[in-house]
Write a protein that holds these residues in place. Structure first.
Motif, PDB file in Angstrom:
ATOM      1  N   ASN A  30       0.802  -1.218   0.000  1.00 21.09           N
ATOM      2  CA  ASN A  30       0.000   0.000   0.000  1.00 21.09           C
ATOM      3  C   ASN A  30       0.839   1.273   0.000  1.00 21.09           C
ATOM      4  O   ASN A  30       0.337   2.338  -0.351  1.00 21.09           O
ATOM      5  CB  ASN A  30      -0.933   0.027   1.214  1.00 21.09           C
ATOM      6  N   GLN A  31       2.082   1.181   0.417  1.00 19.45           N
ATOM      7  CA  GLN A  31       2.953   2.349   0.495  1.00 19.45           C
ATOM      8  C   GLN A  31       4.219   2.080  -0.303  1.00 19.45           C
ATOM      9  O   GLN A  31       4.688   0.948  -0.367  1.00 19.45           O
ATOM     10  CB  GLN A  31       3.328   2.649   1.954  1.00 19.45           C
ATOM     11  N   THR A  32       4.770   3.127  -0.877  1.00 26.42           N
ATOM     12  CA  THR A  32       5.994   2.968  -1.652  1.00 26.42           C
ATOM     13  C   THR A  32       7.205   2.886  -0.724  1.00 26.42           C
ATOM     14  O   THR A  32       7.215   3.469   0.364  1.00 26.42           O
ATOM     15  CB  THR A  32       6.196   4.147  -2.624  1.00 26.42           C
ATOM     16  N   LYS A  33       8.188   2.176  -1.176  1.00 26.60           N
ATOM     17  CA  LYS A  33       9.440   2.035  -0.434  1.00 26.60           C
ATOM     18  C   LYS A  33      10.189   3.367  -0.466  1.00 26.60           C
ATOM     19  O   LYS A  33      10.342   3.969  -1.525  1.00 26.60           O
ATOM     20  CB  LYS A  33      10.286   0.941  -1.091  1.00 26.60           C
ATOM     21  N   PRO A  34      10.649   3.854   0.693  1.00 26.75           N
ATOM     22  CA  PRO A  34      11.416   5.102   0.679  1.00 26.75           C
ATOM     23  C   PRO A  34      12.787   4.885   0.047  1.00 26.75           C
ATOM     24  O   PRO A  34      13.370   3.806   0.153  1.00 26.75           O
ATOM     25  CB  PRO A  34      11.539   5.454   2.162  1.00 26.75           C
ATOM     26  N   THR A  35      13.274   5.917  -0.586  1.00 22.71           N
ATOM     27  CA  THR A  35      14.611   5.834  -1.185  1.00 22.71           C
ATOM     28  C   THR A  35      15.656   5.967  -0.071  1.00 22.71           C
ATOM     29  O   THR A  35      15.364   6.438   1.025  1.00 22.71           O
ATOM     30  CB  THR A  35      14.828   6.950  -2.219  1.00 22.71           C
ATOM     31  N   GLU A  36      16.867   5.587  -0.397  1.00 19.59           N
ATOM     32  CA  GLU A  36      17.960   5.736   0.570  1.00 19.59           C
ATOM     33  C   GLU A  36      18.171   7.203   0.915  1.00 19.59           C
ATOM     34  O   GLU A  36      18.450   7.549   2.062  1.00 19.59           O
ATOM     35  CB  GLU A  36      19.247   5.109   0.028  1.00 19.59           C
ATOM     36  N   ALA A  37      18.011   8.082  -0.087  1.00 19.86           N
ATOM     37  CA  ALA A  37      18.156   9.518   0.161  1.00 19.86           C
ATOM     38  C   ALA A  37      17.073  10.013   1.120  1.00 19.86           C
ATOM     39  O   ALA A  37      17.351  10.822   2.008  1.00 19.86           O
ATOM     40  CB  ALA A  37      18.093  10.295  -1.150  1.00 19.86           C
ATOM     41  N   GLU A  38      15.843   9.530   0.956  1.00 20.65           N
ATOM     42  CA  GLU A  38      14.754   9.911   1.871  1.00 20.65           C
ATOM     43  C   GLU A  38      15.058   9.429   3.292  1.00 20.65           C
ATOM     44  O   GLU A  38      14.833  10.155   4.258  1.00 20.65           O
ATOM     45  CB  GLU A  38      13.423   9.310   1.420  1.00 20.65           C
ATOM     46  N   ILE A  39      15.559   8.214   3.388  1.00 21.15           N
ATOM     47  CA  ILE A  39      15.871   7.643   4.705  1.00 21.15           C
ATOM     48  C   ILE A  39      16.973   8.447   5.381  1.00 21.15           C
ATOM     49  O   ILE A  39      16.865   8.798   6.557  1.00 21.15           O
ATOM     50  CB  ILE A  39      16.255   6.154   4.573  1.00 21.15           C
ATOM     51  N   GLN A  40      18.032   8.774   4.639  1.00 21.58           N
ATOM     52  CA  GLN A  40      19.139   9.531   5.221  1.00 21.58           C
ATOM     53  C   GLN A  40      18.696  10.942   5.619  1.00 21.58           C
ATOM     54  O   GLN A  40      19.115  11.462   6.660  1.00 21.58           O
ATOM     55  CB  GLN A  40      20.323   9.579   4.254  1.00 21.58           C
ATOM     56  N   ALA A  41      17.836  11.550   4.824  1.00 23.19           N
ATOM     57  CA  ALA A  41      17.319  12.879   5.158  1.00 23.19           C
ATOM     58  C   ALA A  41      16.462  12.813   6.420  1.00 23.19           C
ATOM     59  O   ALA A  41      16.512  13.717   7.264  1.00 23.19           O
ATOM     60  CB  ALA A  41      16.510  13.446   3.995  1.00 23.19           C
ATOM     61  N   GLU A  42      15.691  11.748   6.558  1.00 23.44           N
ATOM     62  CA  GLU A  42      14.851  11.598   7.749  1.00 23.44           C
ATOM     63  C   GLU A  42      15.703  11.326   8.995  1.00 23.44           C
ATOM     64  O   GLU A  42      15.395  11.837  10.076  1.00 23.44           O
ATOM     65  CB  GLU A  42      13.817  10.475   7.544  1.00 23.44           C
ATOM     66  N   ILE A  43      16.767  10.557   8.841  1.00 23.76           N
ATOM     67  CA  ILE A  43      17.690  10.345   9.958  1.00 23.76           C
ATOM     68  C   ILE A  43      18.245  11.697  10.408  1.00 23.76           C
ATOM     69  O   ILE A  43      18.265  11.996  11.606  1.00 23.76           O
ATOM     70  CB  ILE A  43      18.831   9.378   9.566  1.00 23.76           C
ATOM     71  N   ALA A  44      18.671  12.514   9.461  1.00 26.21           N
ATOM     72  CA  ALA A  44      19.224  13.840   9.795  1.00 26.21           C
ATOM     73  C   ALA A  44      18.168  14.714  10.468  1.00 26.21           C
ATOM     74  O   ALA A  44      18.456  15.407  11.452  1.00 26.21           O
ATOM     75  CB  ALA A  44      19.762  14.514   8.539  1.00 26.21           C
ATOM     76  N   ARG A  45      16.932  14.686   9.961  1.00 28.63           N
ATOM     77  CA  ARG A  45      15.859  15.498  10.549  1.00 28.63           C
ATOM     78  C   ARG A  45      15.537  15.050  11.969  1.00 28.63           C
ATOM     79  O   ARG A  45      15.422  15.868  12.879  1.00 28.63           O
ATOM     80  CB  ARG A  45      14.595  15.418   9.684  1.00 28.63           C
ATOM     81  N   LEU A  46      15.409  13.737  12.160  1.00 31.81           N
ATOM     82  CA  LEU A  46      15.101  13.214  13.492  1.00 31.81           C
ATOM     83  C   LEU A  46      16.234  13.488  14.475  1.00 31.81           C
ATOM     84  O   LEU A  46      15.994  13.796  15.645  1.00 31.81           O
ATOM     85  CB  LEU A  46      14.805  11.708  13.418  1.00 31.81           C
ATOM     86  N   GLN A  47      17.476  13.374  14.005  1.00 33.25           N
ATOM     87  CA  GLN A  47      18.628  13.643  14.868  1.00 33.25           C
ATOM     88  C   GLN A  47      18.656  15.110  15.285  1.00 33.25           C
ATOM     89  O   GLN A  47      18.896  15.431  16.443  1.00 33.25           O
ATOM     90  CB  GLN A  47      19.932  13.253  14.168  1.00 33.25           C
ATOM     91  N   ALA A  48      18.405  16.003  14.336  1.00 30.60           N
ATOM     92  CA  ALA A  48      18.381  17.431  14.651  1.00 30.60           C
ATOM     93  C   ALA A  48      17.270  17.751  15.644  1.00 30.60           C
ATOM     94  O   ALA A  48      17.463  18.549  16.572  1.00 30.60           O
ATOM     95  CB  ALA A  48      18.203  18.245  13.371  1.00 30.60           C
TER      96      ALA A  48
END
Length: 96
Positions: A30-48
């Motif tokens: 039902n949901q698309t797989k996130p790209t590696e770039a999306e995952i890394q950006a989300e890691i950075a956002r959550l860390q910040a």
């Protein structure tokens, strides 16, 4: 440190997936797989976000226990309680 699993869970709530080491197996139809770039950006956002809230964790560790705060309110009144709480808030100010 924010993990890849935390980032994926944040990006695609309720999705079905498995992470084996660093390999992401996407099981959700039902949901698309996130790209590696999306995952890394989300890691950075959550860390910040985590870093920006350090003052909250510092305050929580230093506030008097609720029972002690209630005792302070009863015996010292609202002004004594405010003084105690303000001392912690001043020690760990909220960043602008």
């Amino acid at each position: 440190m924010i993990t890849k699993a935390q980032a994926i869970a944040s990006l695609r709530e309720d999705a079905q997936w498995a992470l084996r080491g660093d390999d992401l197996e996407w099981l959700d139809t039902n949901q698309t797989k996130p790209t590696e770039a999306e995952i890394q950006a989300e890691i950075a956002r959550l860390q910040a976000d985590y870093v920006s809230k350090q003052y909250q964790r510092d305050r929580a560790a230093e506030y008097p226990a609720i029972a002690d705060q209630l005792d302070l309110l009863y015996h010292g009144g609202m002004d004594a309680w405010k003084t105690a709480i303000l001392a912690v808030k001043n020690k760990y100010p909220k960043p602008e």
